[in-house]
Motif scaffolding. Structure first.
Motif, PDB file in Angstrom:
ATOM      1  N   ASN A  22      21.929 -38.457   4.999  1.00  0.00           N
ATOM      2  CA  ASN A  22      22.867 -37.426   4.567  1.00  0.00           C
ATOM      3  C   ASN A  22      24.303 -37.838   4.878  1.00  0.00           C
ATOM      4  O   ASN A  22      25.206 -37.698   4.045  1.00  0.00           O
ATOM      5  N   PRO A 129      23.578 -30.824  -1.181  1.00  0.00           N
ATOM      6  CA  PRO A 129      23.696 -29.973   0.014  1.00  0.00           C
ATOM      7  C   PRO A 129      22.786 -28.757  -0.008  1.00  0.00           C
ATOM      8  O   PRO A 129      22.317 -28.305   1.035  1.00  0.00           O
ATOM      9  N   LYS A 130      22.529 -28.203  -1.206  1.00  0.00           N
ATOM     10  CA  LYS A 130      21.632 -27.050  -1.300  1.00  0.00           C
ATOM     11  C   LYS A 130      20.207 -27.441  -0.942  1.00  0.00           C
ATOM     12  O   LYS A 130      19.496 -26.686  -0.278  1.00  0.00           O
ATOM     13  N   ARG A 133      20.174 -28.005   2.816  1.00  0.00           N
ATOM     14  CA  ARG A 133      20.213 -26.709   3.490  1.00  0.00           C
ATOM     15  C   ARG A 133      18.841 -26.033   3.432  1.00  0.00           C
ATOM     16  O   ARG A 133      18.383 -25.445   4.416  1.00  0.00           O
ATOM     17  N   TYR A 134      18.195 -26.120   2.268  1.00  0.00           N
ATOM     18  CA  TYR A 134      16.855 -25.527   2.120  1.00  0.00           C
ATOM     19  C   TYR A 134      15.878 -26.174   3.097  1.00  0.00           C
ATOM     20  O   TYR A 134      15.069 -25.481   3.725  1.00  0.00           O
ATOM     21  N   LEU A 136      16.586 -27.617   5.991  1.00  0.00           N
ATOM     22  CA  LEU A 136      16.910 -27.206   7.362  1.00  0.00           C
ATOM     23  C   LEU A 136      16.387 -25.809   7.669  1.00  0.00           C
ATOM     24  O   LEU A 136      15.817 -25.566   8.730  1.00  0.00           O
ATOM     25  N   PHE A 137      16.570 -24.871   6.725  1.00  0.00           N
ATOM     26  CA  PHE A 137      16.142 -23.496   6.972  1.00  0.00           C
ATOM     27  C   PHE A 137      14.638 -23.320   6.835  1.00  0.00           C
ATOM     28  O   PHE A 137      14.065 -22.376   7.374  1.00  0.00           O
ATOM     29  N   LYS A 143      15.940 -18.724  10.105  1.00  0.00           N
ATOM     30  CA  LYS A 143      16.839 -17.914   9.291  1.00  0.00           C
ATOM     31  C   LYS A 143      16.823 -16.451   9.701  1.00  0.00           C
ATOM     32  O   LYS A 143      17.867 -15.803   9.770  1.00  0.00           O
ATOM     33  N   ILE A 249      25.144 -29.648  10.903  1.00  0.00           N
ATOM     34  CA  ILE A 249      25.550 -28.564   9.996  1.00  0.00           C
ATOM     35  C   ILE A 249      26.385 -27.554  10.766  1.00  0.00           C
ATOM     36  O   ILE A 249      26.251 -27.415  11.985  1.00  0.00           O
ATOM     37  N   LEU A 251      27.522 -23.419  10.556  1.00  0.00           N
ATOM     38  CA  LEU A 251      27.233 -22.131   9.926  1.00  0.00           C
ATOM     39  C   LEU A 251      28.296 -21.119  10.334  1.00  0.00           C
ATOM     40  O   LEU A 251      28.678 -21.060  11.499  1.00  0.00           O
ATOM     41  N   ILE A 270      28.493 -22.167   4.529  1.00  0.00           N
ATOM     42  CA  ILE A 270      28.006 -23.352   5.215  1.00  0.00           C
ATOM     43  C   ILE A 270      28.912 -24.533   4.900  1.00  0.00           C
ATOM     44  O   ILE A 270      29.299 -24.722   3.761  1.00  0.00           O
ATOM     45  N   VAL A 272      29.567 -29.059   5.975  1.00  0.00           N
ATOM     46  CA  VAL A 272      29.231 -30.224   6.773  1.00  0.00           C
ATOM     47  C   VAL A 272      30.478 -31.036   6.952  1.00  0.00           C
ATOM     48  O   VAL A 272      31.132 -31.441   6.003  1.00  0.00           O
TER      49      VAL A 272
END
Length: 276
Positions: A22, A129-130, A133-134, A136-137, A143, A249, A251, A270, A272
């Motif tokens: 990443n 990034p989406k 992010r998905y 990671l969560f 979440k 990341i 938040l 969000i 980075v």
């Protein structure tokens, strides 16, 4: 926080590798786009200006870029100037390369390459990034505990981040939040290292039911928190090991948004961190 040194598990290795990829993708994306754009603009300026005018403009531009955003800290100024000089020379070389191209066919090919570069930039900058992010969560961060929700999702549980953030003891507060935010399989390689918070205070008008009089008062209507998660590939066991880390990341959470039934236009912000 104290952790024992241990051999990295398969899940931890996967996360470390993914976070490194990443990080590399972000830098590759910026560089390939900037270099290809410099070449493309070099091609566009052919026949419009003379070579001497181009060199004069680029020299002024480079000097302005190098001198911009300089800190008063001598150490930072020195390192910033060196880095900006390197970037400016790379851009200058790429621009003059495009300017010097005389082949129409090659110019057309480079124009197509620039369009592909733009497409790659958009995908890595906005689509990837989406997906990250998905991941990671879905696999790593809780979440529900953080109060990250969409329209129609239930409110956060009673045991949530915003309650634990009110703990007066910093050590206990960070221990609780790290323990509940990060999945157990990753707690030896990821840490919530920093929290910045700010309260929002404003005016509130209300009407007394009995007297029908309007009253005006101040109240705390929201609290925002900036959370910075970092990856420690060698763990936290020793200072030398913990020195090597990078941002995973960031938040930005809003207590007001987390506990309202109405959806917000942007329920979660969000970012980075990206370094030049």
């Amino acid at each position: 926080m104290t952790f024992k040194s241990h051999k990295r598990t398969k899940k931890e290795r996967q996360l470390i590798i993914l976070s490194v990829i990443n990080w590399l993708l972000e830098r590759f994306n910026n560089w390939q786009f900037e270099i290809m754009t410099a070449v493309f603009f070099g091609i566009l300026t052919q026949g419009v200006t003379s070579k001497s005018e181009v060199k004069t403009f680029l020299t002024i531009f480079m000097m302005g870029y190098i001198c911009s955003k300089l800190s008063l800290d001598i150490t930072k100024v020195y390192s910033e100037v060196i880095w900006r000089c390197v970037k400016a020379m790379i851009w200058y070389t790429a621009f003059m390369t495009g300017y010097a191209i005389s082949s129409t066919q090659l110019s057309n090919q480079l124009g197509l390459a620039w369009l592909i570069s733009v497409l790659v930039y958009i995908i890595i900058q906005y689509v990837y990034p989406k997906l990250f992010r998905y991941y990671l969560f879905k696999k790593i961060l809780n979440k529900s505990y953080l109060g990250i929700r969409k329209e129609g999702d239930p409110l956060p549980p009673k045991d949530n981040f915003f309650n634990d953030a009110k703990c007066p003891n910093a050590v206990e507060r960070m221990r609780l939040i790290n323990q509940k935010t990060i999945q157990t399989d990753y707690q030896n390689v990821i840490e919530l290292s920093f929290i910045n918070s700010a309260k929002k205070t404003g005016l509130h008008y209300f009407t007394d039911v009995e007297t029908n009089k309007t009253h005006r008062e101040f109240y705390d209507h929201d609290a925002e928190f900036l959370l910075v998660f970092q990856v420690y590939p060698f763990g936290f066991a020793t200072p030398n090991a913990s020195y090597f880390h990078w941002s995973l990341i960031q938040l930005t959470l809003s207590e007001e948004e987390a506990f309202t039934y109405l959806s917000m236009e942007h329920p979660l912000k969000i970012s980075v961190k990206k370094d030049d």
